[in-house]
Scaffold this motif. Structure first.
Motif, short mmCIF file in Angstrom:
data_model
loop_
_atom_site.label_atom_id
_atom_site.label_comp_id
_atom_site.label_asym_id
_atom_site.label_seq_id
_atom_site.Cartn_x
_atom_site.Cartn_y
_atom_site.Cartn_z
N ARG A 168 -5.02 46.01 19.45
CA ARG A 168 -5.83 47.07 20.04
C ARG A 168 -5.33 48.46 19.63
N GLN A 169 -4.03 48.59 19.45
CA GLN A 169 -3.46 49.88 19.07
C GLN A 169 -2.43 49.65 17.99
N LEU A 170 -2.40 50.53 17.04
CA LEU A 170 -1.47 50.37 15.92
C LEU A 170 -0.92 51.73 15.55
N ALA B 279 -5.27 43.93 10.86
CA ALA B 279 -5.27 45.31 11.35
C ALA B 279 -4.53 46.23 10.38
N LEU B 280 -3.44 45.76 9.81
CA LEU B 280 -2.71 46.56 8.82
C LEU B 280 -3.58 46.80 7.58
N GLY C 174 -5.21 50.36 5.93
CA GLY C 174 -4.79 50.73 4.58
C GLY C 174 -3.29 50.65 4.39
N LEU C 175 -2.63 49.73 5.08
CA LEU C 175 -1.17 49.63 5.03
C LEU C 175 -0.76 48.32 4.35
N PRO C 176 -0.32 48.40 3.09
CA PRO C 176 0.20 47.20 2.43
C PRO C 176 1.45 46.70 3.15
N HIS C 177 1.69 45.39 3.13
CA HIS C 177 2.84 44.83 3.83
C HIS C 177 3.23 43.50 3.22
N GLN C 178 4.40 43.05 3.60
CA GLN C 178 4.89 41.72 3.22
C GLN C 178 4.85 40.83 4.45
N ALA C 179 4.26 39.66 4.31
CA ALA C 179 4.27 38.68 5.39
C ALA C 179 5.32 37.62 5.07
N ALA C 180 6.03 37.17 6.09
CA ALA C 180 7.10 36.19 5.87
C ALA C 180 7.02 35.11 6.93
N TRP C 181 7.31 33.89 6.53
CA TRP C 181 7.41 32.77 7.46
C TRP C 181 8.32 31.71 6.83
N LEU C 182 8.68 30.70 7.59
CA LEU C 182 9.56 29.64 7.10
C LEU C 182 8.73 28.53 6.51
#
Length: 283
Positions: free
Chosen positions: A138-140, A178-179, A183-191
């Motif tokens: 809802r908010q970022l 939402a990112l 317009g916010l590039p990002h890295q997603a990580a998981w196991l």
């Protein structure tokens, strides 16, 4: 009469056993669906033999790689000699996640439908059950720069329920969406459960998020004392401007990074998905 009946039944069983060797199969499914919607799974059976069979049963197993749930379905079809036939198993997945669909076996029944000769198959097909359309974030808060790490911490103190596993995966997809919208590039990580190593995926827009859904929605959460964030810190460091950790753990872990990366902990629950407040994430 009894002897004749017994001989007839034996002949039917022998024919069913012989016919199963002449059957081949194909398995296909829709690429994706929304949870709660129908997911058609198509089984095609080809009979290269001369004999026909009135009833062939296709056994299909469905495993949700995100929640760990396993369900089974079956559908029947006739198999005429030198012909192909199709049947559809209709599933209605309750939770989002990546599905591993497996045609485990074909069962060829005699004319009385009493005895089935089993033929193991083992064909697989993937499908994605997508999260609900509503946006959880809802908010970022907007960060100073775009060096953002989004961690789906698919480890937990105790074995979570399917609803909790789903909530974590759905929250990660929604925050990433939402990112992207901001317009916010990002890295997603998981196991990665196959290699037991953290997996990183660069996401810069909705197209790249779509490509990453297969990994995010197959990140099954299991009990583990080492979090994904700690594994990343120990193996490659956390050299990011901001890190947001989505976790089923209620409290953040005591983690000090060498680079001084601020880490935001977000405790995810199934109730959060249903709330109007959603996720507040200030980066």
């Amino acid at each position: 009469i009894l002897l004749a009946s017994a001989l007839c039944a034996a002949a039917e069983i022998a024919a069913a056993c012989a016919l199963r060797k002449r059957l081949t199969a194909q398995l296909s499914a829709a690429v994706s669906c929304r949870k709660g919607e129908e997911l058609p799974v198509t089984v095609t059976v080809a009979n290269s033999g001369l004999l026909s069979c009135l009833r062939v049963q296709a056994d299909v197993q469905c495993r949700n790689l995100l929640t760990g749930e396993v369900t089974h379905a079956a559908a029947c079809l006739p198999a005429a000699g030198h012909a192909k036939a199709q049947t559809v198993c209709t599933l209605r997945p309750r939770h989002c996640g990546k599905l591993e669909l497996t045609l485990t076996a074909l069962r060829v029944y005699d004319m009385f439908g009493l005895v089935g000769a089993k033929k193991p198959v083992g064909l697989t097909a993937p499908s994605l059950v997508l999260p609900d359309d509503h946006l959880l974030v809802r908010q970022l808060g907007l960060p100073v720069n775009n060096a953002i790490l989004l961690v789906l911490d698919n480890t937990a103190d105790t074995a979570p329920s399917p609803e909790e596993r789903e909530a974590l995966g759905e929250a990660a997809v929604s925050v990433s969406a939402a990112l992207c919208e901001a317009g916010l590039p990002h890295q997603a990580a998981w196991l990665d459960r196959e290699t037991m190593e953290p997996r990183l995926c660069a996401i810069g827009d909705t197209e790249e998020l779509t490509q990453a859904l297969s990994g995010l929605l197959s990140a099954e959460t299991e009990p583990d004392t080492r979090t994904v964030t700690r594994r990343l810190a120990e193996t490659q460091g956390l050299d990011y401007a901001h890190a947001a950790v989505l976790s089923l753990r209620s409290e953040p872990e005591d983690l000090t990074t060498a680079s001084g990366t601020p880490v935001t902990h977000v405790a995810v629950s199934a109730a959060m998905l249903r709330s109007k407040e959603g996720i507040y994430l200030a980066l």
